[in-house]
Design a protein around this motif. Structure first.
Motif: not given
Lengths: 234, 480
Positions: A1-18
């Motif tokens: 399983m690649s981790t790039l998609p997870e990183i992208a999604l987590i970044l997305f969540l992070f922008t939401n919180i900020v």
């Protein structure tokens, strides 16, 4: 399983919180732009590059997405903010600390609910997109409710729409390039018209507080009813 | 090809009208010409016996015609042609009076015409769409085309109405997009055969749709397109937008655009797997009943006659939804047709009244029979027709609704219809009866309003003939 998609999604969540905890409008717009760029990247990292497929279409859509949601829309919004001469959301309906807490709670609830619904451990990144999408949509709606400025409401709508796009990209919903372009065009035109509306509202009212737009209703008197009841019983 | 032309032609005229921005009356002529060309094209396409291939592009079915879209497309085109002819005479009168009364001139003719024609084009796209994604794009585009006209005169109230319209409808339609995507995920068959969002392909595999996903999709669709259709509790934008917009716009919004949103919901009802049709029906009836209750509640002692008409639209959309929920599709279409024509005519009349009296307050309008007799007559007949007085087509649909529904539902609907009837007639009688106002409305304005009666009169005659023909010449069994 690649981790790039997870990183992208987590970044997305992070922008939401900020996003929910920042008061400067230009900063908010920049964050939404980051989300737009991430949205363009997500289909690329999610794609199974081993399978034969129309790569050209995918890359084209990705680039269009980045161009519209990452560049054009933020520029339009920044222009609207400058014209309306507003810089900060000063007195939000819900305070920033509480907003942040609430956003984290939304995210936690989405993931918990999702674990409850799907209880196999083989969950891959594609399925991870569902709680991320749900959380983003809810946070978008929350921003619309919890902020006063008309421009922040537009941002909330964009976040909401981004959540839907995450869902579509994560689940690889195949709706055809033309439909996707149509959706992008609609969102662009919508933000364009809303930008003009924000400008006109700021001209007419000298403010852009959407919660003070409350003249219309069923218990208020209609326009011009100051004109006396023209006839009396005699 | 002709189908694409139906969408592109109004768009072309819209661009032309925009480019003739400075040429006085030309855009208004273009509006009439464009609307009539559209009507001719639609008539050609919907001729009985004509079969048109579905227009596709790279695996996405774009546009096609089926029975429902034929009917609604003809209705929309006809209605728009009426409104276009009316607008061409309404616009100069309204401009002149606006300047005299110090409200300033309205929107430029070029922009007004471009938005109206854009609305016609996007509505045609909604009605012709054969792909759920295309349907969504088109419905969102109707919001964009119709919003600018609301700020015809840039007043604070109209800006507020436009803002609410855009924000509420966009979020609502966003939910519908989510629902559409959920439906696409509901397909459980092999990936290679995935139908995408094409209606015909989805129709063929509707037995393979996953129940839980479909339920979720349907709820979002109902909330989403329900917002656009004005179903309570998502209707809040509707009275504001309809009351603030200039006369021809709510006539089109109420008469044609609400039908487009109805079609959006109808497509999903048609796609429901057989075991879920009960679930869909329950939701439809619940939402329809809710709309009826809200409309009846706000109709009583309503102070603004345009808002009263808007709530009447909420009521009738609720009725159409209930009829759809009872599974009587043909009857629902008849209800939409009857409502569209009558409501179009009523909004045009309301425009005349506000032109003559310069107010939208019920209290400010008295003795219409004395001051503007033609408009008063049409207003009275129109309101009776919209309340379902025989021989209105709405009488027929409401009668069958009550006959076919379970007893509790029929009784509730009848009670609420009675409340609406009382509310509307008391307002209407207040307005038309009584002695002429002590300060008569501006005589010239009255004359201008009276000269704008031909299209509403035509619509009233059409509705009456339609109702009479159905009552006396058509076996009703085909309707149920």
């Amino acid at each position: 399983m690649s981790t790039l998609p997870e990183i992208a999604l987590i970044l997305f969540l992070f922008t939401n919180i900020v996003l929910v905890s920042s008061s400067r409008l230009t900063h908010c717009i920049q964050l939404v732009a980051v989300q737009g760029v991430l949205l363009g990247v997500i289909p690329l990292v999610f794609w199974d590059w081993q399978s034969a497929a129309p790569y050209g279409e995918l890359v084209f859509l990705s680039l269009t997405n980045i161009a519209i949601k990452g560049i054009a829309l933020p520029l339009l919004l920044i222009l609207a903010v400058r014209r309306a001469q507003v810089r900060r959301e000063l007195e939000p309906v819900v305070g920033y600390a509480f907003s942040q807490l609430f956003a984290i709670l939304i995210i936690a609830a989405c993931f918990a609910g999702y674990r409850h619904l799907v209880d196999d451990d083989t969950a891959n990144a594609a399925l991870l997109a569902i709680p991320v999408a749900a959380a983003t949509m809810l946070i978008g709606l929350f921003i619309i409710i919890a902020r006063r400025k008309a421009i922040t409401q537009v941002l909330g709508f964009l976040v909401f729409e981004n959540g839907i796009s995450v869902f579509a990209n994560g689940l690889m919903v195949h709706h055809g390039a033309i439909v996707e372009l149509g959706i992008l065009l609609d969102v662009f035109a919508l933000v364009f018209i809303m930008g003009i509306a924000v400008f006109k509202i700021s001209q007419e009212f000298q403010h852009i507080d959407a919660d003070r737009l409350n003249a219309l209703g069923d218990r208020q008197d209609p326009e011009n009813s100051a004109a006396p009841p023209a006839y009396t019983w005699e | 090809m002709e189908l694409v032309l139906i969408i592109l032609l109004p768009l072309l005229f819209a661009v032309l009208a925009l480019s003739l921005y400075r040429h006085g009356e030309w855009p208004l002529r273009l509006l009439q010409f464009g609307a009539i060309c559209h009507l001719v094209l639609v008539c050609r396409v919907t001729l009985p016996g004509r079969v048109l291939a579905v227009v596709s592009f790279r695996g996405v079915d774009l546009f096609g015609l089926d029975e429902v879209s034929k009917l609604l497309l003809t209705l929309t085109s006809l209605l728009f042609a009426c409104v276009a002819v009316h607008s061409a005479r309404w616009y100069p009168a309204d401009q002149r009076l606006g300047i005299e009364r110090g409200q300033g001139p309205g929107m430029r003719a070029g922009l007004f015409v471009a938005c109206m024609l854009g609305l016609l084009s996007t509505m045609s796209a909604v009605l012709l769409a054969r792909n759920l994604g295309v349907l969504w794009v088109a419905i969102e585009a109707t919001t964009l085309a119709s919003a600018p006209v609301i700020i015809f005169r840039q007043t604070p109230r109209s800006l507020e109405a436009m803002w609410k319209y855009m924000l509420i409808c966009s979020v609502g339609i966003g939910l519908a997009l989510f629902g559409t995507l959920l439906l696409a995920s509901a397909y459980t068959g092999p990936h290679e055969l995935s139908p995408g969002l094409n209606l015909d392909a989805l129709m063929a595999v509707r037995h393979e749709l996953d129940g839980a996903w479909f339920k979720a999709a349907f709820i979002f669709i109902l909330a989403g397109y329900g917002t656009k259709m004005g179903l309570a509790p998502f209707h809040t934008w509707l009275p504001d937008a309809h009351s603030e917009a200039p006369a021809p716009e709510p006539a089109v919004l109420s008469g044609a655009l609400l039908n487009c949103a109805f079609l959006g919901i109808l497509r999903f009802v048609q796609l429901a797997p057989p075991e879920l049709s009960g679930f869909c029906r329950t939701l439809l009836i619940a939402l329809g009943l809710c709309s009826l209750v809200v409309a009846a509640f706000f109709m009583i002692r309503q102070r603004d006659y345009k808002r009263m008409l808007a709530f009447s639209s909420v009521e009738h959309m609720g009725l159409a939804t209930i009829i759809l929920g009872l599974g009587m599709h043909n009857l629902a279409y008849l209800h939409l047709c009857g409502h569209s024509l009558t409501k179009m005519m009523l909004f045009l009349c309301a425009g005349n009244i506000s032109m003559a009296y310069d107010t939208r307050a019920v209290l400010g309008v008295k003795g219409m029979f004395g001051a503007i007799p033609r408009t008063a007559t049409l207003w009275l007949i129109g309101l009776l027709l919209i309340c379902g007085t025989p021989p209105s087509p709405l009488f027929i649909t409401e009668l069958f609704l009550v006959m076919q529904a379970p007893l509790w539902l029929g009784a509730t609907v009848l009670f609420l219809l009675f409340v609406v009837f009382c509310g509307m007639t008391s307002i209407c009688l207040d307005m038309v009866m009584g002695p002429s106002p002590t300060t008569p409305p501006d005589e010239e304005a009255g004359k201008a309003a009276e000269s704008l009666c031909s299209i509403p009169a035509l619509a009233v005659v059409t509705v009456l003939v339609m109702g009479l023909v159905i009552i006396f010449f058509i076996e009703s069994s085909g309707l149920v």
